[in-house]
Motif scaffolding. Sequence first.
Motif, PDB file in Angstrom:
ATOM      1  N   ALA A 214     -14.945   1.759 -16.482  1.00  0.00           N
ATOM      2  CA  ALA A 214     -15.117   3.083 -15.891  1.00  0.00           C
ATOM      3  C   ALA A 214     -16.580   3.504 -15.813  1.00  0.00           C
ATOM      4  O   ALA A 214     -16.917   4.440 -15.097  1.00  0.00           O
ATOM      5  CB  ALA A 214     -14.311   4.122 -16.683  1.00  0.00           C
ATOM      6  N   ILE A 215     -17.473   2.841 -16.569  1.00  0.00           N
ATOM      7  CA  ILE A 215     -18.891   3.156 -16.399  1.00  0.00           C
ATOM      8  C   ILE A 215     -19.608   2.067 -15.611  1.00  0.00           C
ATOM      9  O   ILE A 215     -20.821   2.128 -15.433  1.00  0.00           O
ATOM     10  CB  ILE A 215     -19.617   3.430 -17.739  1.00  0.00           C
ATOM     11  CG1 ILE A 215     -19.534   2.234 -18.677  1.00  0.00           C
ATOM     12  CG2 ILE A 215     -19.078   4.685 -18.397  1.00  0.00           C
ATOM     13  CD1 ILE A 215     -20.305   2.437 -19.967  1.00  0.00           C
TER      14      ILE A 215
ATOM     15  N   SER B  50     -10.279   6.177  -8.576  1.00  0.00           N
ATOM     16  CA  SER B  50     -11.349   5.531  -9.344  1.00  0.00           C
ATOM     17  C   SER B  50     -11.248   4.010  -9.286  1.00  0.00           C
ATOM     18  O   SER B  50     -12.210   3.321  -9.595  1.00  0.00           O
ATOM     19  CB  SER B  50     -11.291   5.985 -10.799  1.00  0.00           C
ATOM     20  OG  SER B  50     -10.125   5.499 -11.417  1.00  0.00           O
ATOM     21  N   GLY B  51     -10.087   3.503  -8.894  1.00  0.00           N
ATOM     22  CA  GLY B  51      -9.934   2.054  -8.780  1.00  0.00           C
ATOM     23  C   GLY B  51      -9.288   1.414  -9.982  1.00  0.00           C
ATOM     24  O   GLY B  51      -9.162   0.193 -10.059  1.00  0.00           O
ATOM     25  N   GLN B  52      -8.873   2.212 -10.946  1.00  0.00           N
ATOM     26  CA  GLN B  52      -8.205   1.637 -12.111  1.00  0.00           C
ATOM     27  C   GLN B  52      -6.828   1.104 -11.723  1.00  0.00           C
ATOM     28  O   GLN B  52      -6.356   0.117 -12.275  1.00  0.00           O
ATOM     29  CB  GLN B  52      -8.076   2.692 -13.216  1.00  0.00           C
ATOM     30  CG  GLN B  52      -7.690   2.086 -14.552  1.00  0.00           C
ATOM     31  CD  GLN B  52      -7.453   3.144 -15.615  1.00  0.00           C
ATOM     32  OE1 GLN B  52      -7.645   4.343 -15.384  1.00  0.00           O
ATOM     33  NE2 GLN B  52      -7.025   2.708 -16.781  1.00  0.00           N
ATOM     34  N   LEU B  70     -12.055  -2.159  -3.805  1.00  0.00           N
ATOM     35  CA  LEU B  70     -13.059  -2.391  -4.852  1.00  0.00           C
ATOM     36  C   LEU B  70     -12.501  -2.071  -6.237  1.00  0.00           C
ATOM     37  O   LEU B  70     -11.770  -1.106  -6.407  1.00  0.00           O
ATOM     38  CB  LEU B  70     -14.294  -1.514  -4.610  1.00  0.00           C
ATOM     39  CG  LEU B  70     -15.205  -1.869  -3.442  1.00  0.00           C
ATOM     40  CD1 LEU B  70     -16.435  -0.967  -3.483  1.00  0.00           C
ATOM     41  CD2 LEU B  70     -15.618  -3.323  -3.490  1.00  0.00           C
ATOM     42  N   PRO B  71     -12.855  -2.867  -7.238  1.00  0.00           N
ATOM     43  CA  PRO B  71     -12.452  -2.532  -8.605  1.00  0.00           C
ATOM     44  C   PRO B  71     -13.248  -1.329  -9.122  1.00  0.00           C
ATOM     45  O   PRO B  71     -14.279  -0.965  -8.552  1.00  0.00           O
ATOM     46  CB  PRO B  71     -12.807  -3.792  -9.404  1.00  0.00           C
ATOM     47  CG  PRO B  71     -13.903  -4.433  -8.638  1.00  0.00           C
ATOM     48  CD  PRO B  71     -13.630  -4.119  -7.181  1.00  0.00           C
ATOM     49  N   MET B  72     -12.735  -0.758 -10.198  1.00  0.00           N
ATOM     50  CA  MET B  72     -13.328   0.459 -10.764  1.00  0.00           C
ATOM     51  C   MET B  72     -14.821   0.286 -11.023  1.00  0.00           C
ATOM     52  O   MET B  72     -15.618   1.166 -10.703  1.00  0.00           O
ATOM     53  CB  MET B  72     -12.586   0.810 -12.060  1.00  0.00           C
ATOM     54  CG  MET B  72     -13.086   2.035 -12.754  1.00  0.00           C
ATOM     55  SD  MET B  72     -11.828   2.866 -13.764  1.00  0.00           S
ATOM     56  CE  MET B  72     -11.502   1.680 -15.051  1.00  0.00           C
ATOM     57  N   SER B  73     -15.207  -0.871 -11.598  1.00  0.00           N
ATOM     58  CA  SER B  73     -16.606  -1.034 -11.993  1.00  0.00           C
ATOM     59  C   SER B  73     -17.541  -1.008 -10.791  1.00  0.00           C
ATOM     60  O   SER B  73     -18.687  -0.574 -10.902  1.00  0.00           O
ATOM     61  CB  SER B  73     -16.783  -2.335 -12.787  1.00  0.00           C
ATOM     62  OG  SER B  73     -16.255  -3.430 -12.080  1.00  0.00           O
ATOM     63  N   ARG B  75     -16.840   0.719  -7.936  1.00  0.00           N
ATOM     64  CA  ARG B  75     -16.827   2.074  -7.362  1.00  0.00           C
ATOM     65  C   ARG B  75     -17.784   3.001  -8.094  1.00  0.00           C
ATOM     66  O   ARG B  75     -18.395   3.881  -7.477  1.00  0.00           O
ATOM     67  CB  ARG B  75     -15.408   2.654  -7.411  1.00  0.00           C
ATOM     68  CG  ARG B  75     -14.458   1.914  -6.492  1.00  0.00           C
ATOM     69  CD  ARG B  75     -13.141   2.640  -6.341  1.00  0.00           C
ATOM     70  NE  ARG B  75     -12.101   1.711  -5.878  1.00  0.00           N
ATOM     71  CZ  ARG B  75     -10.888   2.079  -5.510  1.00  0.00           C
ATOM     72  NH1 ARG B  75     -10.533   3.349  -5.566  1.00  0.00           N
ATOM     73  NH2 ARG B  75     -10.011   1.180  -5.108  1.00  0.00           N
ATOM     74  N   VAL B  76     -17.914   2.794  -9.418  1.00  0.00           N
ATOM     75  CA  VAL B  76     -18.846   3.640 -10.180  1.00  0.00           C
ATOM     76  C   VAL B  76     -20.238   3.520  -9.605  1.00  0.00           C
ATOM     77  O   VAL B  76     -20.977   4.495  -9.511  1.00  0.00           O
ATOM     78  CB  VAL B  76     -18.906   3.199 -11.663  1.00  0.00           C
ATOM     79  CG1 VAL B  76     -19.633   4.236 -12.477  1.00  0.00           C
ATOM     80  CG2 VAL B  76     -17.531   2.955 -12.222  1.00  0.00           C
TER      81      VAL B  76
END
Lengths: 330, 251
Positions: A214-215, B50-52, B70-73, B75-76
């Motif tokens: 998430a980061i 968020s992509g989770q 896109l995966p969460m990482s 998208r951040v």
Amino acid sequence: MSDATAAPVSTARRPLAGRLKAALVLFAIFALMPPLAAVLNDPFYVLIGTRILAYAIAAMALDLILGYGAMVSFGHAAYLGFGAYAVAILSRHGVNDLILQILFAAGISAAFAFVTGAISLRTKGVYFIMITLAFGQMAFFFFISLSAYGGDDGVALAQRSTVLGMDLLKSDFGQYYVTLALLVGLFLLCHRIVGSRFGRVLTGIRENPTRMEAIGFSPFRYQLTAFIISGCITSVAGVVLANQAQFVSPAFMSWHRSGELIVMVVLGGVGTLAGPIAGAVAALMLEEWLGALSKHWKLFFGVFLVLMVLFSPRGITGLLEQLGLARKRQ
Amino acid sequence: MTSLTVRNLTKSFGALKVTDDVSLEFVPGEIHAIIGPNGAGKTTLISQLSGQLRSDSGTVLVGERDVTRLPMSDRVKLGLARSFQITSVLPGFTALENVALAVQARNGSSFRFFRTVSDEAALNDAALVALREAGLDHRADITARSLSHGEHRRLELAIALATEPTILLLDEPLAGVGGEDAEAFVANLQKLKGRFTIVLIEHDMDAVFALADRVSVLVYGRIIATGTPEAVRSDPEVRAAYLGDEAGEVV
Ligand SMILES: Nc1ncnc2c1ncn2[C@@H]1O[C@H](COP(=O)(O)OP(=O)(O)OP(=O)(O)O)[C@@H](O)[C@H]1O
Ligand SMILES: [Mg+2]
């Protein structure tokens, strides 16, 4: 809660300092061991000591991924084997230099760790343990079938390695101190890694992979890198063990050995680097000592392990903390 | 122009349709609240954005860019940050270290193996700024597991801020926070208004009506209304489906 004073910002470095101190104490004791053995007129201890230091390197390397990365590799003895066979194979071709042998061992280990790690890391928990075990066994059976190097029986080495043309390993004393130097150097390397940006990411993934994603970190590439580094360092222990025994066989990489490495890490205290070094010392000394007392020593060792886990789940490190000899982590 | 666009998003768990053809547009700088009863699918929607979670169908755009796959990482890194309804931090790290790691994710390579990271002033300074914005700088050196629940909620916000987002997805930032703490937290969020596009999931109606420019109501995975807080509050369908007595009191 809100009345906490605005303390100057310094991140928690105390565990780092504690780890360094504990390791320095251990290294000092190791350095004093050979003269002591000479006084006691028991030079055999120096040879056993070399073996202990080699396993200390391996246990510490395993801790890098097991303790800091929560990757329980049950196939790490494969890297001991790569190190040992790197010596056997290169010396057969006339290359006796320790540094070249280490580089060769690390190269093979990196390749093996890259491929098997990339596959194993698709799984988690008990599946990760099983699949690393399976890859370890594959390596084991590969060397069993390697008849050019004695297959099952292994192969004796004609001489010990040299260092840049010097016969530093020729005497048991020399070999011991070269091994100690390797241990100290590799410990400092691991110590730096753990405290670095990379180490913080690795530890973060252990603590909470979802948060890390998430980061913006995708865990896989960091875990795989750590897995490769750990395999390479473990193979250095294999190089030393081949020299120490002047003999190489697939027994170096049996799954029992992988289990023993895990025991050393857990016994010493996971995620402490210095702990697993002490764990290797404790496990191998108990093995010597109990082995001399009774041929059922494994039973006694098992009882000891159970007691240890019951009374000090955090291993020797935890025991020292309870005795007030080491600083508690928060 | 929109900063985040959602088109016909769906998600099912087995036979349960949790996100049902959701389309929304989020305008830069707005606080857009999404409200709805328990189990409406709010957290699921955030996870899809968020992509989770992978969506079954539909598209998510950040600006013009399609991020659906896109995966969460990843998208951040495009500025889409989220916080978690159930606190999800690194328990063994200090508050500062938690946030510094988020700063690190956006600043240079993490394949650096030798320099001591806790000495990197640039990371610590930026982390401290984010902690201050979330009202937690006085607890920077406390290990996350020793922080109180309210402080955990602030740490969630600080971590999200430290990723340098343009869009903040906040999943019930006030969950379990009450009284003065909640008021102070709302004031904190108020200060962030305008700098980010904020998608705010919240059960606390006082907070929603204090903060939101627009409100969307999610019921059984469907958006049944979108509008200003006043318009939504007086929407008969919304009142029937969700706000009920609570709205009656407010009106
Ligand atoms: N991983 C999952 N597998 C199966 N069902 C799920 C899963 N996650 C959520 N659900 C179900 O989907 C529905 C929506 O859940 P979600 O958590 O998105 O709701 P919510 O609106 O965030 O609720 P709350 O207000 O309680 O946080 C619920 O019925 C929940 O049980
Ligand atoms: Mg929810």
